[in-house]
Enzyme design. Structure first.
Site, PDB file in Angstrom:
ATOM      1  N   TYR A   1       2.053   0.035  10.618  1.00 14.83           N
ATOM      2  CA  TYR A   1       1.424  -0.363   9.361  1.00 14.83           C
ATOM      3  C   TYR A   1       2.388  -0.154   8.197  1.00 14.83           C
ATOM      4  O   TYR A   1       2.565  -1.024   7.345  1.00 14.83           O
ATOM      5  CB  TYR A   1       0.153   0.452   9.153  1.00 14.83           C
ATOM      6  CG  TYR A   1      -0.581   0.152   7.863  1.00 14.83           C
ATOM      7  CD1 TYR A   1      -1.199  -1.079   7.662  1.00 14.83           C
ATOM      8  CD2 TYR A   1      -0.669   1.102   6.849  1.00 14.83           C
ATOM      9  CE1 TYR A   1      -1.880  -1.359   6.485  1.00 14.83           C
ATOM     10  CE2 TYR A   1      -1.345   0.834   5.669  1.00 14.83           C
ATOM     11  CZ  TYR A   1      -1.956  -0.399   5.489  1.00 14.83           C
ATOM     12  OH  TYR A   1      -2.630  -0.661   4.321  1.00 14.83           O
TER      13      TYR A   1
ATOM     14  N   SER B   1       0.851  -1.191   0.000  1.00 12.28           N
ATOM     15  CA  SER B   1       0.000   0.000   0.000  1.00 12.28           C
ATOM     16  C   SER B   1       0.880   1.231   0.000  1.00 12.28           C
ATOM     17  O   SER B   1       2.101   1.155   0.191  1.00 12.28           O
ATOM     18  CB  SER B   1      -0.924   0.001   1.219  1.00 12.28           C
ATOM     19  OG  SER B   1      -0.484   0.855   2.234  1.00 12.28           O
TER      20      SER B   1
END
Length: 305
Positions: free
Chosen positions: A186, A160
């Site tokens: 993340y 991502s």
């Protein structure tokens, strides 16, 4: 310097569009987290093209509902479900042990994002790194022989734009020293997923196994439950079918034959950047660095040994 790869597809392309005309009859695919979001759309498109698709999911009942939905929409019983909890290494080992066929496509799609508090697995691993990367690493390595037996296989890592938030911090992977930060954790996990594609290709291309990573874009799914939904401008948002397009491109398009170790977004190879762009496009240089990729593979191998 290798030339960036472009395709006729782009931001608005759908998974069904990028796979049009591709015949996956006789091919087998595993998709982690295939019960919702872009996972179910990835599975739907691969099944519609003729592939036998296995959904590796933590919630089996949700997976069975997704499989039934896909089967109804594509008109064939080509989707099955197997239990897989990526945060649980025993679950990953059981999944691998139960797989005894050649595997043509592995889509490492499942993920969690921005857990508000620090959570750890039984091993003491930070939960986002453990789920997004370590579970997929163990699964990919465990399925190596099945991938090699396919005579041409692809491994797709769903990363991502989060990779732009943090490199892999090798000296403190699990926040033993750093104050826990949900987005840094993340980001680290998504950089790690990109690096997995780089090193898997370096090690296994000679066996016909190629791996690429991707940013699917901004898609409203359960992934954002801890962030209050999407924060990006509305013109950047995609539908789940659009969000699955790059995954499906990397998994099945003949345009990517023999291509590996790259990072894509909007169905095109992304530029490598050395600072974070305002629009969060591109991939950080550290997330595709061969030295980082080799080091991470060694570290991860030691952790699961």
């Amino acid at each position: 310097m290798t030339e960036r790869i472009t395709t006729p597809f782009g931001f608005a392309s759908t998974a069904d569009e990028v796979i049009a005309g591709v015949d996956l009859s006789g091919k087998r695919a595993i998709i982690t987290g295939g019960a919702a979001g872009i996972g179910i759309e990835t599975a739907r498109s691969l099944a519609a093209a003729g592939a036998e698709v296995v959904l590796g999911v933590r919630r089996v009942a949700a997976g069975e509902q997704a499989a039934a939905d896909i089967a109804a929409s594509v008109g064939a019983e080509r989707v099955t479900v197997r239990a897989l909890d990526l945060a649980n290494q025993d679950s990953v080992r059981q999944f691998v042990a139960g797989w005894d066929q050649p595997l043509h496509i592995l889509v490492n799609n499942a993920g969690i994002m921005a857990l508000p508090e620090l959570e750890r697995t039984a091993e003491g691993w930070e939960m986002q790194f453990a789920t997004n990367f370590m579970g997929h690493f163990a699964l990919t390595v465990g399925l190596h022989d099945a991938l090699a037996a396919a005579g041409g296989a692809r491994v797709v890592s769903v990363s991502s734009s989060g990779n732009l938030f943090s490199p892999v911090i090798f000296d403190d992977l699990h926040f033993a020293f750093r104050p826990y930060d949900p987005l840094l954790a993340y980001g680290q996990s998504k950089s790690a997923e990109a690096l997995l594609a780089v090193e898997a290709t370096r090690r296994w291309a000679g066996e016909g196994i190629y791996s690429n990573a991707l940013n699917p874009g901004a898609i409203a799914t359960g992934l954002q439950k801890h962030t209050g939904g999407l924060k990006s401008p509305k013109e950047m948002h995609k539908t789940p079918q659009q969000g699955a397009a790059t995954s499906v491109l990397l998994a099945a398009s003949p345009l990517l034959d023999g291509v590996g170790g790259r990072y894509f977004e909007d169905c095109t190879e992304a530029p490598v950047v050395t600072e974070r762009p305002a629009d969060y496009s591109g991939v950080a240089a550290y997330a595709v660095d061969p030295g980082n990729a080799e080091r991470l593979w060694t570290v991860a191998s030691d952790l699961i040994s």
